[in-house]
Design an enzyme around this catalytic site. Structure first.
Site, PDB file in Angstrom:
ATOM      1  N   LYS A  86       2.251   9.697   8.461  1.00 25.89           N
ATOM      2  CA  LYS A  86       1.576   9.177   9.658  1.00 25.89           C
ATOM      3  C   LYS A  86       2.118   9.750  10.977  1.00 25.89           C
ATOM      4  CE  LYS A  86      -1.112   5.448   7.926  1.00 25.89           C
ATOM      5  NZ  LYS A  86      -0.754   4.909   6.598  1.00 25.89           N
ATOM      6  N   ASP A 138       9.171   2.707   1.850  1.00 27.25           N
ATOM      7  CA  ASP A 138       7.998   3.434   2.324  1.00 27.25           C
ATOM      8  C   ASP A 138       7.882   3.126   3.819  1.00 27.25           C
ATOM      9  OD1 ASP A 138       5.476   4.191   3.136  1.00 27.25           O
ATOM     10  OD2 ASP A 138       4.465   3.551   1.305  1.00 27.25           O
ATOM     11  N   PHE A 176       0.851  -1.193   0.000  1.00 27.38           N
ATOM     12  CA  PHE A 176       0.000   0.000   0.000  1.00 27.38           C
ATOM     13  C   PHE A 176       0.882   1.236   0.000  1.00 27.38           C
ATOM     14  CE2 PHE A 176      -2.440   3.496   1.738  1.00 27.38           C
ATOM     15  CZ  PHE A 176      -3.536   3.463   0.895  1.00 27.38           C
TER      16      PHE A 176
HETATM   17  C1  LIG Z   1      -0.952   5.259   5.210  1.00 29.92           C
HETATM   18  C2  LIG Z   1       0.081   4.859   4.226  1.00 29.92           C
HETATM   19  C3  LIG Z   1       0.266   5.566   3.019  1.00 29.92           C
HETATM   20  C4  LIG Z   1      -0.631   6.696   2.593  1.00 29.92           C
HETATM   21  O1  LIG Z   1      -0.607   7.778   3.452  1.00 29.92           O
HETATM   22  P1  LIG Z   1      -1.739   8.926   3.337  1.00 29.92           P
HETATM   23  O2  LIG Z   1      -1.300   9.944   4.331  1.00 29.92           O
HETATM   24  O3  LIG Z   1      -3.056   8.277   3.649  1.00 29.92           O
HETATM   25  O4  LIG Z   1      -1.695   9.426   1.933  1.00 29.92           O
HETATM   26  C5  LIG Z   1       1.295   5.163   2.196  1.00 29.92           C
HETATM   27  N1  LIG Z   1       2.098   4.140   2.520  1.00 29.92           N
HETATM   28  C6  LIG Z   1       1.954   3.445   3.671  1.00 29.92           C
HETATM   29  C7  LIG Z   1       2.905   2.333   3.990  1.00 29.92           C
HETATM   30  C8  LIG Z   1       0.938   3.774   4.547  1.00 29.92           C
HETATM   31  O5  LIG Z   1       0.778   3.061   5.668  1.00 29.92           O
END
Ligand SMILES: *Cc1c(COP(=O)(O)O)cnc(C)c1O
Length: 398
Positions: free
Chosen positions: A252, A223, A138
């Protein structure tokens, strides 16, 4: 406004992109939040791995109040101290040399994807722009990041997707080797797949991925939007996994609840961004950066990281004991305070049962419960969660 009325107005006025719990939260303190009637809930969601210092942390609140009174926003046409100080803080405590600030996780990954493409373009010319990502990953909901996300359900209906992405199975080196071609600019992955169901990358796999990247001159993008900022017990997960990326994204927990994202890179990679090649009006604004600075200071100067590591171990141990006692628990996975359990039953039902008993938890996918509490969670809080889960699972067996 009563919850029922709020629900009706939400249905009338908001685009219907979310399935929400039947709960309206009005206040938070530490590891607890409160609804309209003053009912208390123990928070094991933490705004989805965001509120790392819990709710209403005095140093964060004070930093926001002070900065709001002094200067909220100026744009990036001018210098502001909080932005530079925060960048320095992140550079001092990571592999990276340079930082670009934005406002969310998806934007941080957009920046990473653009940076990798530009770097490759500068070095090798057009045509070498492909990025290999992982199935079940994700990376966000913008067009580039939903294309990077290896899940059809996120992409469906938005075709055509961005060209130049391919997907391989997580933790499978042979598949990855086959997917890397002379057109590949970068490999992008989460050290722990969060939304995908809490799957931890193998150390040995990551080491091989790093070697592959060096051999092929392909950039490695981590990420760490969910795994960063102490979530796994170290400031960043890569520190424990023994491999450094070339680019890392954060969001986050970075602002402790205030929206902010960041894309970090080594100097040689960051050089691909020059004046005008990327920008954000709000990105790195003084309010968000002052909040994030306060979060970083508490995290690094206090005992929060140590505490998070100990609580992570305590939670993991408790969950595996729970697995030993309850057949519906198939597997426990995670690192630090990012823990997941795979169930033989519908996860949503457990979320509802926990809510009724005053505990907020989150299900990701149909069968996985994910626990991403504030890093200040206590042993007592964890015991309460474990007792509650035990009650729910025992009923299940009967
Ligand atoms: C939450 C998340 C995103 C997206 O972040 P947003 O602030 O919702 O755009 C991308 N990568 C990872 C691993 C995430 O947990």
């Amino acid at each position: 406004m009563p919850t029922e009325e709020l629900k009706q107005d939400a249905a009338r006025y908001l685009m219907q992109t979310y399935t929400r719990q039947p709960l309206s939260i009005v206040r938070g303190r530490g590891t607890k939040v409160y609804d309209l009637e003053g009912r208390e809930y123990l928070d094991f969601v933490g705004g989805i791995a965001v509120n790392i210092l819990g709710h209403g942390h005095p140093e964060l609140v004070q930093a926001i109040q002070r900065q709001a009174a002094q200067l909220i926003h100026t744009s990036n046409l001018y210098y502001t101290e909080p932005q530079v100080k925060l960048a320095q803080m992140l550079v001092d405590h990571s592999f990276a040399d340079k930082v670009f600030f934005c406002n969310s996780g998806a934007e941080a990954n957009e920046a990473a994807i653009k940076l990798a493409r530009h770097y490759s373009h500068d070095k090798y010319g057009a045509g070498r722009f492909e990025i290999v990502t992982m199935k079940n990953s994700f990376h966000g909901r913008t067009m580039a990041t939903l294309t990077a996300t290896g899940q059809e359900k996120v992409q469906k209906g938005y075709e055509p997707l961005l060209p130049g992405f391919s997907y391989v199975a997580f933790n499978n080196l042979e598949e990855l080797k086959r997917a890397v071609t002379d057109k590949t600019a970068a490999i992008m992955l989460e050290p722990i797949q969060g939304e995908g169901g809490v799957y931890v990358a193998d150390r040995e796999y990551l080491k091989q991925v790093r070697d592959l990247c060096v051999k092929k001159d392909v950039l490695l993008i981590f990420d760490e939007i969910q795994t960063g900022m102490g979530r796994t017990g170290t400031l960043f997960a890569y520190e424990q996994l023994g491999v450094q990326p070339d680019i890392m994204t954060l969001a986050k927990g970075l602002g402790g609840g205030v929206p902010i994202g960041a894309c970090l890179a080594t100097d040689s990679v960051a050089k691909a961004f020059t004046p005008g090649s990327h920008a954000s009006t709000f990105g790195g604004n003084p309010l968000a950066c002052a909040a994030s600075l306060a979060v970083c200071r508490v995290l690094l100067e206090g005992q929060v990281l140590d505490h998070a590591r100990r609580m992570g171990e305590y939670l993991a141990k408790g969950l595996s004991d729970c697995k030993g006692r309850h057949r519906v628990v198939r597997e426990v996975r995670g690192l630090g305070l990012l823990q997941g359990i795979e169930l033989d039953m519908d996860g949503k039902a457990v979320v509802s049962e926990c809510l009724a008993r005053g505990i907020l938890i989150n299900a990701t996918g149909e069968h996985v419960l994910r626990f991403v509490p504030p890093l200040i969670i206590t042993q007592l809080d964890i015991d309460r969660l474990l007792d509650t889960l035990a009650q729910i699972f025992s009923k299940q067996a009967a």
